[in-house]
Scaffold this motif. Structure first.
Motif, PDB file in Angstrom:
ATOM      1  N   TYR A   3       0.923  -1.133   0.016  1.00 54.33           N
ATOM      2  CA  TYR A   3       0.041   0.316  -0.039  1.00 54.33           C
ATOM      3  C   TYR A   3       0.963   1.194   0.034  1.00 54.33           C
ATOM      4  N   TYR A   4       1.962   1.313   0.897  1.00 57.52           N
ATOM      5  CA  TYR A   4       2.957   2.363   0.804  1.00 57.52           C
ATOM      6  C   TYR A   4       3.593   2.521  -0.389  1.00 57.52           C
ATOM      7  N   LEU A   5       3.838   1.554  -1.052  1.00 56.82           N
ATOM      8  CA  LEU A   5       4.860   1.615  -2.352  1.00 56.82           C
ATOM      9  C   LEU A   5       3.923   2.359  -3.406  1.00 56.82           C
ATOM     10  N   HIS A   6       2.745   1.847  -3.448  1.00 53.98           N
ATOM     11  CA  HIS A   6       1.891   2.357  -4.616  1.00 53.98           C
ATOM     12  C   HIS A   6       0.831   3.654  -4.022  1.00 53.98           C
ATOM     13  N   GLY A   7       0.936   3.950  -2.914  1.00 51.08           N
ATOM     14  CA  GLY A   7      -0.050   5.147  -2.183  1.00 51.08           C
ATOM     15  C   GLY A   7      -1.434   4.678  -2.384  1.00 51.08           C
ATOM     16  N   GLU A   8      -1.543   3.407  -1.811  1.00 54.87           N
ATOM     17  CA  GLU A   8      -3.037   3.042  -1.932  1.00 54.87           C
ATOM     18  C   GLU A   8      -3.727   3.095  -0.563  1.00 54.87           C
ATOM     19  N   LYS A  45       2.181   7.705  -0.816  1.00 53.82           N
ATOM     20  CA  LYS A  45       3.162   6.843  -1.646  1.00 53.82           C
ATOM     21  C   LYS A  45       4.351   7.309  -0.924  1.00 53.82           C
ATOM     22  N   ASP A  46       5.042   6.284  -0.425  1.00 54.01           N
ATOM     23  CA  ASP A  46       6.228   6.476   0.359  1.00 54.01           C
ATOM     24  C   ASP A  46       6.960   5.064   0.404  1.00 54.01           C
ATOM     25  N   HIS A  47       7.952   5.365  -0.740  1.00 59.25           N
ATOM     26  CA  HIS A  47       9.000   4.103  -1.000  1.00 59.25           C
ATOM     27  C   HIS A  47       9.796   3.632   0.217  1.00 59.25           C
ATOM     28  N   GLY A  51       7.552   1.916   2.650  1.00 57.84           N
ATOM     29  CA  GLY A  51       7.190   0.397   2.260  1.00 57.84           C
ATOM     30  C   GLY A  51       8.338  -0.476   2.417  1.00 57.84           C
TER      31      GLY A  51
END
Length: 143
Positions: free
Chosen positions: A95-100, A105-107, A110
């Protein structure tokens, strides 16, 4: 096993409620019934059981037995992840990698969540982190 899980679930045992949710989700020892699965996962989740929170989050994320709601799924993944539940940490990382799920969105966050799960031996997180390294994606140094 489902009959014994049901006995314990009816007595309010969160772990049994989550296990019975799994039985209904996959049709193991019961007819497959996504609505009942979601109901049992929710009962366990409401008692703070991480397996129930994760199971309910999956239902919310996929719209299985409940209306799809990515924001609520993220909330339940977070509840389970905060208890150290590796499968939920892995889902939260995605979810963090894709901003869901209403999350930014926080690489780095994630990757941090994947690491938490990978360090507990969760294979999917280990696979994703390995793939990220092979693909030369930025992975922040350990803190």
């Amino acid at each position: 096993a489902a009959q014994y899980y049901r006995l314990a679930a009816d007595q309010g045992k969160a772990r049994a409620q989550a296990r019975l949710g799994e039985c209904y989700r996959w049709g193991e020892g019961t007819p497959e019934d996504q609505v009942k699965a979601a109901q049992y996962f929710r009962l366990a989740a409401d008692q703070g059981y991480s397996g129930g929170q994760h199971g309910y989050a999956i239902g919310l994320a996929l719209g299985q037995g409940v209306p799809r709601d990515d924001n609520e799924a993220a909330r339940y993944y977070r509840l389970a992840a905060d208890q150290g539940y590796a499968p939920a940490q892995c889902c939260l990382a995605q979810y963090y990698l894709h901003g869901e799920g209403g999350l930014p969105k926080d690489h780095d966050e994630g990757v941090r969540s994947y690491r938490l799960a990978a360090d507990q031996g969760w294979p999917l997180s280990q696979l994703v982190l390995g793939s990220m390294l092979i693909d030369d994606e930025h992975i922040p140094a350990d803190e």
